[in-house]
Design a protein around this motif. Structure first.
Motif, PDB file in Angstrom:
ATOM      1  N   LYS A 120       0.839  -1.196   0.000  1.00 15.57           N
ATOM      2  CA  LYS A 120       0.000   0.000   0.000  1.00 15.57           C
ATOM      3  C   LYS A 120       0.877   1.251   0.000  1.00 15.57           C
ATOM      4  CE  LYS A 120      -3.790  -2.466   0.425  1.00 15.57           C
ATOM      5  NZ  LYS A 120      -4.460  -2.562   1.731  1.00 15.57           N
ATOM      6  N   ARG A 121       0.222   2.406  -0.136  1.00 15.94           N
ATOM      7  CA  ARG A 121       0.896   3.690  -0.085  1.00 15.94           C
ATOM      8  C   ARG A 121       0.486   4.424   1.192  1.00 15.94           C
ATOM      9  NH1 ARG A 121       4.795   4.136  -3.957  1.00 15.94           N
ATOM     10  NH2 ARG A 121       4.587   6.402  -3.856  1.00 15.94           N
ATOM     11  N   LEU A 122       1.299   5.362   1.609  1.00 14.11           N
ATOM     12  CA  LEU A 122       0.913   6.207   2.731  1.00 14.11           C
ATOM     13  C   LEU A 122      -0.362   6.964   2.363  1.00 14.11           C
ATOM     14  CD1 LEU A 122       4.451   7.603   3.617  1.00 14.11           C
ATOM     15  CD2 LEU A 122       3.127   5.973   4.965  1.00 14.11           C
ATOM     16  N   ASN A 123      -1.215   7.178   3.369  1.00 14.52           N
ATOM     17  CA  ASN A 123      -2.492   7.847   3.099  1.00 14.52           C
ATOM     18  C   ASN A 123      -2.967   8.616   4.321  1.00 14.52           C
ATOM     19  OD1 ASN A 123      -3.602   5.899   4.875  1.00 14.52           O
ATOM     20  ND2 ASN A 123      -4.087   4.511   3.189  1.00 14.52           N
ATOM     21  N   GLU A 124      -4.257   8.916   4.367  1.00 15.06           N
ATOM     22  CA  GLU A 124      -4.788   9.732   5.463  1.00 15.06           C
ATOM     23  C   GLU A 124      -4.768   9.010   6.807  1.00 15.06           C
ATOM     24  OE1 GLU A 124      -8.088   7.341   3.719  1.00 15.06           O
ATOM     25  OE2 GLU A 124      -6.524   8.656   2.892  1.00 15.06           O
ATOM     26  N   ARG A 125      -4.565   7.713   6.821  1.00 13.50           N
ATOM     27  CA  ARG A 125      -4.508   6.954   8.067  1.00 13.50           C
ATOM     28  C   ARG A 125      -3.089   6.660   8.534  1.00 13.50           C
ATOM     29  NH1 ARG A 125      -6.377   1.812   7.375  1.00 13.50           N
ATOM     30  NH2 ARG A 125      -6.101   1.573   9.617  1.00 13.50           N
ATOM     31  N   LEU A 126      -2.151   6.655   7.605  1.00 15.19           N
ATOM     32  CA  LEU A 126      -0.750   6.366   7.934  1.00 15.19           C
ATOM     33  C   LEU A 126       0.133   7.273   7.096  1.00 15.19           C
ATOM     34  CD1 LEU A 126       1.458   4.596   9.299  1.00 15.19           C
ATOM     35  CD2 LEU A 126       1.264   3.055   7.341  1.00 15.19           C
TER      36      LEU A 126
END
Length: 237
Positions: free
Chosen positions: A163-169
């Motif tokens: 996955k990619r970094l996002n609003e949760r991580l």
């Protein structure tokens, strides 16, 4: 439990995807000092990265050297892709770097307490990661190792691999280390390039990392090397 909230944009600068598009050793140094923050169950759990290891596809200590598999696909994806795997009975966190198969392992970190991640967040990290007797683990011990880090931050292989970094991580800008220790990686089997000096530690947090490179008996120039920042970049790489 405190309610879920967004990060104050005026106070936090998130790392862009371009940040990861650099040599693995350069990325390993650049990640030191950055804050990793994960939102789970209404809380932001946070820690400052204090120890990293770089890996290259063309050296025997890397997972990528074993070839492409579905579980290792993140290593062959664009820089900044999350690669997680199971090790030592727990989860481990990595980010792909520039060059196919190259990556950086987040080896250890130190809990962050601020207005975003307060006492409730720290308590949640302690609940997620008690010691072997089920007792509360001291804050400085919560993330002192790659699997302890993931356990304390609630990061799991099925949730985040590839996955990619996002609003949760995400990762946040923070003051860089004043000095970095370069030394050999830990846990590399004999005959798999175990002597390569691809481990990097924030010198100010050396005693809180997986294994203190400044412990008694270690000699500068033989067991470790000290790097000092020059003109805003770690010019060694």
């Amino acid at each position: 439990m405190e309610t879920e909230k967004a990060l104050p944009s005026t106070q936090v600068i998130l790392l862009s995807e371009d940040f990861f598009a650099r040599d693995a050793q350069s990325l390993a140094c650049a990640l030191l000092g950055k804050i990793i923050r994960h939102r789970t169950e209404g809380l932001w759990l946070a820690a400052r990265i204090i120890e990293t290891e770089s890996y290259y596809k063309n050296e025997k200590g890397s997972h990528a050297s074993l070839g492409f598999t579905h579980n290792r696909r993140a290593l062959f994806m664009p820089p900044g892709t999350i690669y997680m795997y199971y090790a030592r009975g727990g989860d481990s966190l990595n980010f792909s770097a520039q060059g196919e198969g190259n990556a950086v392992l987040i080896k250890s970190a130190y809990p962050v307490l601020d207005e975003i991640s307060g006492e409730a967040s720290l308590q949640r990290m302690q609940q997620l990661n008690p010691d072997k007797q089920g007792r509360i683990r001291a804050a400085e011990k919560l993330c002192a190792g790659q699997t302890l880090l993931c356990k304390s931050l609630g990061l799991k292989v099925p949730d985040w691999n590839a996955k990619r970094l996002n609003e949760r991580l995400h990762l946040e800008q923070a003051p860089p280390p004043k000095q970095i220790i370069q030394t050999r990686r830990l846990g590399i089997p004999i005959g798999r390039d175990e002597d390569l000096p691809y481990r990097f530690v924030d010198a100010a947090y050396a005693r809180h990392c997986t294994k203190n490179p400044l412990r008694l008996g270690q000699l500068e120039g033989r067991d470790y090397w000290l790097l000092t920042e020059k003109e805003g970049s770690w010019a060694t790489f």
